[in-house]
Design an enzyme around this catalytic site. Structure first.
Site, PDB file in Angstrom:
ATOM      1  CD  GLU A 186      -1.676  -5.976   5.327  1.00 62.84           C
ATOM      2  OE1 GLU A 186      -1.177  -6.143   4.225  1.00 62.84           O
ATOM      3  OE2 GLU A 186      -2.058  -4.919   5.690  1.00 62.84           O
ATOM      4  CG  HIS A 209      -3.614  -3.648   3.094  1.00 60.15           C
ATOM      5  ND1 HIS A 209      -2.862  -2.845   3.945  1.00 60.15           N
ATOM      6  CD2 HIS A 209      -4.217  -2.287   2.651  1.00 60.15           C
ATOM      7  CE1 HIS A 209      -2.747  -1.499   3.629  1.00 60.15           C
ATOM      8  NE2 HIS A 209      -3.635  -1.061   3.060  1.00 60.15           N
ATOM      9  CB  CYS A 229      -0.889   0.006   1.010  1.00 56.20           C
ATOM     10  SG  CYS A 229      -2.328   1.175   0.881  1.00 56.20           S
TER      11      CYS A 229
END
Ligand code: MN
Length: 235
Positions: A212, A210, A107
């Protein structure tokens, strides 16, 4: 020994403590790395000494990059500016690129990686581009809201093994001119750059989404972290 992956954490100036995203730490740990957090203190020699301990770098999400770092004045509303993080992360990114140390930008991190390498970003994609999709989703953080086309022949394609994926999206900025030595690895259907990577370095990869926040539900995204750790194991 597991490889050590450095992540910068921000100072919360009002409350005087440092904050960083647990999801990044969890992803690194789960992929087999040791996450090492550095307080964002603008001290070049300290950053160099921290870097010397690392086998890899993760540039996480966060506030907007100060446009001064790509030669512009602020033209649109920005979320926040964190001068210390800007300086520390630009230094870390440059050190990683110069020393061919694996680096993953997520990001803000893809934007930071591109800016540190001499590229630039849109300050506001909705204002500066025609026909831009909604990239600031209101859905849950793990939930994918737009597609990306992974470019064949790229490292990203090799890692993910799929040419079209749906991803989450929490950004109002994006890579504009790709830095020298880098190439586009993923695009959304509106043409926004969602992935970049260095063409010859071992692992200098950025993604605009993202992973994660997604890998627990969509295991394919864990491969980004595993690939980082695999490369960092050879450092
Ligand atoms: Mn997006």
């Amino acid at each position: 020994m597991r490889p050590i992956i450095g992540i910068v954490v921000s100072l919360n100036k009002e409350r005087e403590f440092y904050v960083g995203g647990k999801a990044y730490v969890d992803a690194i740990q789960s992929a087999g790395g040791v996450p090492l957090l550095l307080a964002a203190i603008d001290d070049e020699s300290m950053v160099s000494e921290f870097f010397a301990q690392l086998d890899g770098v993760l540039l996480p999400g966060g506030p907007d990059v100060d446009p001064v770092h790509f030669g512009e004045e602020p033209m649109y509303n920005y979320t926040a500016i964190d001068p210390e993080r800007d300086h520390v992360e630009i230094l870390l990114a440059k050190l990683a690129l110069q020393n061919n140390i694996p680096i993953l930008g997520i990001c803000r991190g893809i934007q930071m990686l591109n800016v540190a390498a001499g590229g630039d970003i849109y300050q506001d994609i909705a204002a500066q581009r025609e026909g831009t999709l909604i990239h600031g989703q209101k859905a849950p953080r793990w939930y994918p809201t737009h597609a990306v086309d992974v470019q064949p022949g790229t490292k990203l394609f090799k890692i993910l093994g799929e040419s079209r994926l749906r991803v989450n999206s929490f950004h109002h900025q994006a890579v504009r001119n790709v830095a020298p030595g880098f190439r586009v690895s993923a695009l959304s259907s509106d043409g926004v750059i969602e992935g970049i990577e260095h063409s010859s370095l071992r692992y200098a990869v950025g993604v605009q989404w993202h992973p994660e926040r997604m890998w627990r539900k969509y295991l394919v995204f864990k491969r980004l972290f595993v690939a980082l750790i695999d490369e960092a194991s050879n450092t």
